[in-house]
Design a protein around this motif. Structure first.
Motif, mmCIF file in Angstrom:
data_model
loop_
_atom_site.group_PDB
_atom_site.id
_atom_site.type_symbol
_atom_site.label_atom_id
_atom_site.label_comp_id
_atom_site.label_asym_id
_atom_site.label_seq_id
_atom_site.Cartn_x
_atom_site.Cartn_y
_atom_site.Cartn_z
ATOM 1 N N LYS A 36 12.128 -6.011 -12.314
ATOM 2 C CA LYS A 36 11.246 -6.700 -11.864
ATOM 3 C C LYS A 36 9.999 -6.343 -12.199
ATOM 4 C CE LYS A 36 11.039 -9.141 -7.937
ATOM 5 N NZ LYS A 36 10.912 -9.581 -6.546
ATOM 6 N N TRP A 37 9.092 -7.380 -12.865
ATOM 7 C CA TRP A 37 7.782 -6.845 -13.343
ATOM 8 C C TRP A 37 7.148 -8.292 -13.310
ATOM 9 C CZ3 TRP A 37 5.708 -2.303 -15.194
ATOM 10 C CH2 TRP A 37 4.444 -2.357 -15.903
ATOM 11 N N ASN A 38 6.550 -8.754 -12.113
ATOM 12 C CA ASN A 38 6.158 -10.079 -12.146
ATOM 13 C C ASN A 38 4.535 -10.023 -11.800
ATOM 14 O OD1 ASN A 38 8.374 -11.071 -12.525
ATOM 15 N ND2 ASN A 38 9.172 -11.141 -10.395
ATOM 16 N N TRP A 39 3.701 -10.945 -12.355
ATOM 17 C CA TRP A 39 2.376 -11.274 -11.981
ATOM 18 C C TRP A 39 2.218 -12.339 -10.940
ATOM 19 C CZ3 TRP A 39 -1.215 -7.524 -13.180
ATOM 20 C CH2 TRP A 39 -0.935 -6.870 -14.161
ATOM 21 N N GLU A 40 1.408 -12.128 -10.045
ATOM 22 C CA GLU A 40 1.006 -13.359 -8.897
ATOM 23 C C GLU A 40 -0.415 -13.572 -9.544
ATOM 24 O OE1 GLU A 40 1.716 -11.584 -5.246
ATOM 25 O OE2 GLU A 40 3.906 -11.713 -5.554
ATOM 26 N N LEU A 41 -0.568 -14.925 -9.791
ATOM 27 C CA LEU A 41 -2.036 -15.060 -10.297
ATOM 28 C C LEU A 41 -2.782 -16.165 -9.635
ATOM 29 C CD1 LEU A 41 -1.120 -15.075 -14.278
ATOM 30 C CD2 LEU A 41 -2.042 -13.240 -13.074
ATOM 31 N N HIS A 103 -2.052 -9.677 -9.147
ATOM 32 C CA HIS A 103 -1.202 -8.882 -8.506
ATOM 33 C C HIS A 103 -0.122 -8.557 -9.212
ATOM 34 C CE1 HIS A 103 0.807 -6.819 -5.014
ATOM 35 N NE2 HIS A 103 1.575 -7.439 -4.937
ATOM 36 N N LEU A 104 0.497 -7.318 -9.462
ATOM 37 C CA LEU A 104 1.674 -6.936 -10.257
ATOM 38 C C LEU A 104 2.816 -6.252 -9.011
ATOM 39 C CD1 LEU A 104 3.277 -6.328 -12.815
ATOM 40 C CD2 LEU A 104 2.094 -4.049 -12.680
ATOM 41 N N VAL A 105 3.914 -6.971 -9.183
ATOM 42 C CA VAL A 105 5.124 -6.418 -8.324
ATOM 43 C C VAL A 105 6.099 -5.883 -9.148
ATOM 44 C CG1 VAL A 105 6.950 -7.216 -6.819
ATOM 45 C CG2 VAL A 105 4.661 -8.433 -6.776
ATOM 46 N N VAL A 106 6.121 -4.685 -9.123
ATOM 47 C CA VAL A 106 7.434 -3.750 -9.853
ATOM 48 C C VAL A 106 8.440 -3.410 -9.134
ATOM 49 C CG1 VAL A 106 5.746 -3.461 -11.578
ATOM 50 C CG2 VAL A 106 6.190 -1.713 -9.684
ATOM 51 N N ARG A 107 9.619 -3.426 -9.637
ATOM 52 C CA ARG A 107 10.667 -2.778 -8.952
ATOM 53 C C ARG A 107 11.420 -2.075 -10.142
ATOM 54 N NH1 ARG A 107 14.264 -6.760 -6.309
ATOM 55 N NH2 ARG A 107 15.190 -7.483 -8.469
ATOM 56 N N PRO A 108 11.243 -0.685 -10.047
ATOM 57 C CA PRO A 108 11.932 0.122 -11.033
ATOM 58 C C PRO A 108 13.613 0.539 -10.605
ATOM 59 C CG PRO A 108 10.665 1.581 -9.408
ATOM 60 C CD PRO A 108 10.470 0.014 -9.008
#
Length: 171
Positions: A36-41, A103-108
């Motif tokens: 997951k590498w999602n931007w909330e804009l 806002h960046l949502v990441v899940r390694p």
């Protein structure tokens, strides 16, 4: 759009119809580094997306009440042998000042691709470390002793919550 690749790094964008501005996966060799590498804009609309072998570019717009473009956002993802760079250029095209929140949502994940396919519910234990105000690392030692690590960095500063609020003057 299919993924973009350079050397052994492969980045897969979210499907064209998906809301949001994300990456469905980041892979190196046979390892899933991020799933997951999602931007909330905050209300932006994607206008277009296109790419080549190792890069893609997207154009987005935040609109004013009259539906005219207030802020234009250009995103470019470039993949190279060492990873990928995700960059944004924001342009205020209106006569008013605008604040934009990214806002960046990441899940390694840092797991073997084949293990992830067999059991996608497995949540590996990942060590996180903040090395500085601009660098965050993720690290995991696999069952076979192989160490996987990923580094996230932002030259302008990396907030703890991965959120940036940018005030854009007119023009």
């Amino acid at each position: 759009m299919a993924g973009v690749k350079e050397d052994e790094v492969y980045v897969v964008p979210t499907p064209e119809g998906d809301p949001g501005w994300g990456v469905a996966g980041v892979f190196l060799r046979d390892t899933v580094y991020f799933d997951k590498w999602n931007w909330e804009l905050g209300g932006a609309q994607r206008l277009s997306r296109g790419g080549t072998r190792n890069r893609w570019q997207e154009f987005h717009a935040l609109t004013a009440a009259d539906r005219s473009q207030a802020v234009g956002l250009r995103r470019q993802v470039v993949v190279d042998a060492g990873g990928f760079r995700d960059s944004w250029v924001l342009t205020n095209t209106s006569p008013d000042t605008h604040e934009v929140r990214l806002h960046l949502v990441v899940r390694p994940r840092l797991v073997d691709l084949f293990a992830a396919r067999l059991d996608s519910a497995v949540q590996p234990v990942i060590e996180q470390a903040r090395l500085s105000g601009t660098v965050q690392t993720y690290r995991r030692t696999a069952d076979d002793g192989v160490v996987h690590a990923a580094t996230l960095s932002c030259a302008d500063g990396l907030p703890d919550d991965f959120s940036w609020t940018i005030s854009l003057a007119s023009g």
